[in-house]
Design an enzyme around this catalytic site. Structure first.
Site, PDB file in Angstrom:
ATOM      1  N   GLU A  47      11.385  -2.235  11.782  1.00 58.23           N
ATOM      2  CA  GLU A  47      11.375  -1.729  13.169  1.00 58.23           C
ATOM      3  C   GLU A  47      10.783  -2.778  14.111  1.00 58.23           C
ATOM      4  OE1 GLU A  47      10.803   2.576  13.765  1.00 58.23           O
ATOM      5  OE2 GLU A  47       9.778   2.506  11.827  1.00 58.23           O
ATOM      6  N   ALA A  81       5.103   0.355   7.441  1.00 59.88           N
ATOM      7  CA  ALA A  81       3.832   0.833   7.981  1.00 59.88           C
ATOM      8  C   ALA A  81       2.922   1.097   6.787  1.00 59.88           C
ATOM      9  CB  ALA A  81       4.070   2.111   8.776  1.00 59.88           C
TER      10      ALA A  81
HETATM   11  N1  COA Z   1       1.733   0.426   2.756  1.00 58.84           N
HETATM   12  C1  COA Z   1       0.578   0.205   2.109  1.00 58.84           C
HETATM   13  N2  COA Z   1       0.474  -0.637   1.063  1.00 58.84           N
HETATM   14  C2  COA Z   1       1.596  -1.250   0.657  1.00 58.84           C
HETATM   15  C3  COA Z   1       2.837  -1.053   1.282  1.00 58.84           C
HETATM   16  C4  COA Z   1       2.877  -0.172   2.385  1.00 58.84           C
HETATM   17  N3  COA Z   1       4.000   0.059   3.077  1.00 58.84           N
HETATM   18  N4  COA Z   1       3.759  -1.800   0.650  1.00 58.84           N
HETATM   19  C5  COA Z   1       3.115  -2.461  -0.334  1.00 58.84           C
HETATM   20  N5  COA Z   1       1.809  -2.130  -0.335  1.00 58.84           N
HETATM   21  C6  COA Z   1       0.747  -2.638  -1.216  1.00 58.84           C
HETATM   22  C7  COA Z   1       0.869  -2.056  -2.609  1.00 58.84           C
HETATM   23  O1  COA Z   1       0.263  -0.782  -2.682  1.00 58.84           O
HETATM   24  C8  COA Z   1       0.133  -3.103  -3.420  1.00 58.84           C
HETATM   25  O2  COA Z   1      -1.271  -2.928  -3.283  1.00 58.84           O
HETATM   26  P1  COA Z   1      -2.238  -3.045  -4.578  1.00 58.84           P
HETATM   27  O3  COA Z   1      -2.131  -4.464  -5.030  1.00 58.84           O
HETATM   28  O4  COA Z   1      -3.583  -2.707  -4.026  1.00 58.84           O
HETATM   29  O5  COA Z   1      -1.717  -2.071  -5.571  1.00 58.84           O
HETATM   30  C9  COA Z   1       0.482  -4.403  -2.700  1.00 58.84           C
HETATM   31  O6  COA Z   1       0.910  -4.032  -1.399  1.00 58.84           O
HETATM   32  C10 COA Z   1       1.606  -5.160  -3.385  1.00 58.84           C
HETATM   33  O7  COA Z   1       2.726  -4.281  -3.489  1.00 58.84           O
HETATM   34  P2  COA Z   1       3.468  -3.954  -4.891  1.00 58.84           P
HETATM   35  O8  COA Z   1       4.140  -2.630  -4.744  1.00 58.84           O
HETATM   36  O9  COA Z   1       2.541  -4.137  -6.022  1.00 58.84           O
HETATM   37  O10 COA Z   1       4.515  -5.145  -4.878  1.00 58.84           O
HETATM   38  P3  COA Z   1       5.940  -5.166  -5.551  1.00 58.84           P
HETATM   39  O11 COA Z   1       6.429  -6.549  -5.376  1.00 58.84           O
HETATM   40  O12 COA Z   1       5.890  -4.579  -6.919  1.00 58.84           O
HETATM   41  O13 COA Z   1       6.855  -4.152  -4.674  1.00 58.84           O
HETATM   42  C11 COA Z   1       7.779  -3.236  -2.612  1.00 58.84           C
HETATM   43  C12 COA Z   1       7.142  -4.464  -3.334  1.00 58.84           C
HETATM   44  C13 COA Z   1       7.960  -3.598  -1.164  1.00 58.84           C
HETATM   45  C14 COA Z   1       9.135  -2.924  -3.247  1.00 58.84           C
HETATM   46  C15 COA Z   1       6.860  -2.001  -2.767  1.00 58.84           C
HETATM   47  O14 COA Z   1       5.528  -2.391  -2.420  1.00 58.84           O
HETATM   48  C16 COA Z   1       7.232  -0.846  -1.846  1.00 58.84           C
HETATM   49  O15 COA Z   1       8.165  -0.134  -2.144  1.00 58.84           O
HETATM   50  N6  COA Z   1       6.467  -0.634  -0.754  1.00 58.84           N
HETATM   51  C17 COA Z   1       6.667   0.451   0.169  1.00 58.84           C
HETATM   52  C18 COA Z   1       7.887   0.220   1.039  1.00 58.84           C
HETATM   53  C19 COA Z   1       8.105   1.376   2.003  1.00 58.84           C
HETATM   54  O16 COA Z   1       8.418   2.496   1.629  1.00 58.84           O
HETATM   55  N7  COA Z   1       7.931   1.085   3.287  1.00 58.84           N
HETATM   56  C20 COA Z   1       8.174   2.009   4.323  1.00 58.84           C
HETATM   57  C21 COA Z   1       6.909   2.470   4.911  1.00 58.84           C
HETATM   58  S1  COA Z   1       7.217   3.051   6.552  1.00 58.84           S
END
Ligand code: COA
Length: 635
Positions: free
Chosen positions: A489, A441
């Site tokens: 989910e 999300a």
């Molecule tokens: N919500 C909002 N933005 C998100 C997101 C989320 N769940 N997951 C990724 N993004 C965004 C990042 O902030 C980033 O934006 P930016 O370019 O403006 O900084 C973009 O997507 C790319 O993500 P980034 O983290 O740079 O990619 P990565 O390959 O280094 O890492 C993940 C990928 C998935 C490991 C990491 O983004 C992450 O841990 N995301 C959250 C996962 C999470 O906790 N989800 C559960 C939510 S309910």
């Protein structure tokens, strides 16, 4: 992007090792591709290698990369002056020499006999016509434009430009390559400035114009630019960093294509000729002048962006994505237009256009929408691509890894509702538009939510999930990249998950101070039992595709390379079977899972009995008898 049947690009040749060429080569090498860079002489090669080493040293210093990773990247790049050896055998040739049509065309003629017949040739250009450049190349269907944004090793945006004769498979292969470079592609038509520069360069010029006309001082214009577009740098600082000459030349080429509204301002020209950076710091911001600057910037941006869409250069989604990813703005032009409202946006564009009679047309679509009283310009965050009896539902926010915000969840629900009534759909593949399912999300949106809004958000996700679960035909979730949190989910609401090797799945919510609320905890428990679900949810563990398969919530793991083909084949296999039998047995399995064994068995027998009353049953058994393939009609 549902077609992965086109050729995979593994080896890349980059022609020109300058600022752009070395950055492009670095991005390719960082993605694990072998890269050969060609430049004209030893001095140019030393410069190109030096540029790359400097960029990589910066990345190591900022801890973005280890020294070992840097060495591995450099180890994948070779430099040479030999054109033949560079391009022969390459899957993709990216030309990145300087912006001169004659020089580029000459180069394409020179490489034409050397490149593999099915290699793709791309020109990295920000201002030349891709179709005209393709004329110098004998296979224009394998020729396209790739506009990397500076600095190419870091900036994530790449415009993928279709020339007049470019084959869709070429564009598809390039789009996939861009994702592989961990960048974001946007498709644009072959028009001057393509998408982003068409509204960005005039914005820089407008800043100089506003100063020239005395509307406000540089400090005020700079501040409005930063605040209005949610950008770190305002227009003057941006020009100082990226080069005033570049802004001047780019605006001049837009002027040649579109006329006086795009003429470089005298102030910009003076600054360029004097070779001086802008000095906006020595003045004070004048708050009383901000509104006038704001109106002009908005009128210009909305006016151009809506025309881009009307002219078919780019979609509104691509335009906003270009601004957010390429220019690092907080909002794109269409989100800004919706924020001010269509009627006010139209007023601002018209006010801007009055200064340029006949030369700054206002979008008819904008006029029509505003006249209908629409307040917002709709942006699609969920796309549907129909491929015969299979519908692909694609989550489409690649710039944030398809993270699910309220708008997307609402559109997902609406999409499946519309598909329920669409004739002829026998299977659905639910996937990301990019090779990522969804990284959860939207954390940015969730950060601002109150208790009540948090509850509402959970139910919004649940409504979409339930719609997917109850969809009459089978829904296959194809998980590539990430399916985390809300992403998993939603995937769990599909009939089953197909995961690509290397995919990462999990419910990491407790690490954010929340827990699953869109039905993931409940669905996973029913699928793999309480103990395994608890282990995953309490730890927030992110598991690989194979582990998810062993735990029992992924039905099959497929090679990443061919994941979309596998999903297509599977969906087509389902779609080839008797549609009513498939739909009914889906209900039997789902309803039966919630019922007692006796009820479930009764339901199964009764439902199976009903299939005997269908003409598909007659067709299926007759075809078996006649040793031919059945043709089911769903009756
Ligand atoms: N919500 C909002 N933005 C998100 C997101 C989320 N769940 N997951 C990724 N993004 C965004 C990042 O902030 C980033 O934006 P930016 O370019 O403006 O900084 C973009 O997507 C790319 O993500 P980034 O983290 O740079 O990619 P990565 O390959 O280094 O890492 C993940 C990928 C998935 C490991 C990491 O983004 C992450 O841990 N995301 C959250 C996962 C999470 O906790 N989800 C559960 C939510 S309910």
């Amino acid at each position: 992007m549902t077609d992965s049947r086109s050729r995979r690009l593994a080896s890349v040749a980059v022609l020109g090792g300058g600022n752009m060429g070395s950055g492009i080569a670095q991005a390719c090498a960082q993605a694990g591709l072998g890269v050969r860079v060609r430049d004209v002489d030893a001095a140019a090669i030393d410069r190109g290698r030096g540029l790359m080493e400097k960029m990589l040293a910066g990345a190591v210093e900022r801890r973005k990369m280890s020294a070992a990773q840097r060495d591995a990247v450099l180890g994948r790049v070779t430099f040479s002056t030999d054109l033949d050896a560079t391009v022969r055998g390459a899957d993709l040739v990216i030309e990145a020499v300087f912006e001169d049509e004659a020089v580029k065309r000459e180069l394409f003629e020179a490489i034409a006999p050397l490149v593999d017949p099915d290699a793709i040739v791309a020109t990295n250009t920000s201002s030349l016509s891709v179709s005209r450049l393709a004329e110098g190349f004998p296979r224009p269907e394998r020729f396209a434009g790739l506009h990397f944004f500076y600095p190419a090793a870091i900036n994530k945006l790449v415009e993928v430009i279709a020339g007049r004769s470019t084959d869709p498979a070429t564009l598809d292969a390039l789009e996939r390559l861009v994702y592989r470079l961990r960048k974001i592609p946007i498709s644009t038509a072959d028009a001057a400035g393509f998408c982003v520069n068409r509204f960005f360069v005039p914005y820089l010029n407008e800043a100089a114009r506003l100063a020239e006309e005395g509307v406000a001082n540089l400090a005020t214009i700079e501040e409005v630019g930063r605040e209005l577009f949610g950008a770190t740098l305002g227009p003057f600082e941006l020009m100082n960093v990226t080069g005033i000459p570049i802004a001047f030349h780019a605006e001049t080429s837009l002027f040649h294509a579109f006329g006086p509204a795009y003429a470089p301002s005298k102030r910009l020209e003076e600054q360029f000729r004097a070779g001086r950076p802008w000095d906006w710091k020595s003045a004070e911001v004048d708050p009383g002048r901000k509104a006038a600057v704001r109106s002009r910037f908005l009128g210009l941006t909305i006016g151009i962006a809506t025309r881009l869409v009307e002219e078919g250069v780019a979609s509104p989604e691509a335009t906003d994505r270009g601004a957010i990813v390429g220019l690092r703005r907080r909002w794109g032009p269409f989100a800004q237009l919706s924020e001010v409202g269509l009627s006010e946006g139209l007023g601002l564009a018209e006010a801007y256009a009055r200064a340029w009679p006949g030369n700054f047309p206002v979008s008819a679509q904008l006029r029509e929408r505003a006249a209908r009283g629409e307040r917002r310009w709709p942006l699609r965050l969920v796309r549907v691509e129909q491929d015969g009896p299979v519908a692909w539902v694609l989550l489409d926010r690649p710039e944030v890894l398809n993270s699910l915000n309220s708008e997307l969840l609402g559109q997902l629900d609406a999409t499946f509702r519309e598909l329920e009534g669409a004739p002829g759909i026998r299977a659905v593949v639910l996937a990301g538009s990019s090779p990522v399912f969804a990284a959860g999300a939207d954390i940015e949106e969730m950060r601002g939510k109150s208790h009540a809004e948090g509850v509402e958000f959970g139910f919004l996700g649940q409504r979409a999930a339930e719609r997917i679960e109850r969809f009459p035909a089978p829904v296959v979730a194809l998980v590539e990249g990430y399916a985390l949190g809300g992403g998993l989910e939603i995937a769990l609401a599909a009939d089953f998950i197909l995961a690509a090797e290397g995919a990462v799945l999990g419910l990491p919510e407790v690490g954010l101070g929340i827990h699953p609320g869109m039905g993931g905890a409940t669905r996973l428990t029913r699928l793999i039992g309480r103990a395994r679900t608890k282990m995953l949810v309490f730890t927030g563990a992110r598991v690989g595709a194979e582990e998810a398969y062993r735990l029992g919530f992924v039905a099959r793991v497929v090679p990443a390379e061919s994941a979309r083909d596998e999903a297509r084949t599977l969906a087509e296999t389902i779609a080839a079977n008797a549609p009513l039998a498939v739909r009914w047995v889906k209900q039997v399995i789902d309803r039966g899972a919630d019922a007692s064994t006796a009820t479930a068995l009764h339901l199964e027998a009764e439902s199976a009995g009903h299939t005997f009353a269908t003409s598909d049953r007659t067709e299926g058994m007759t075809a078996f008898h006649e040793r031919r393939k059945p043709r089911f009609e769903g009756k």
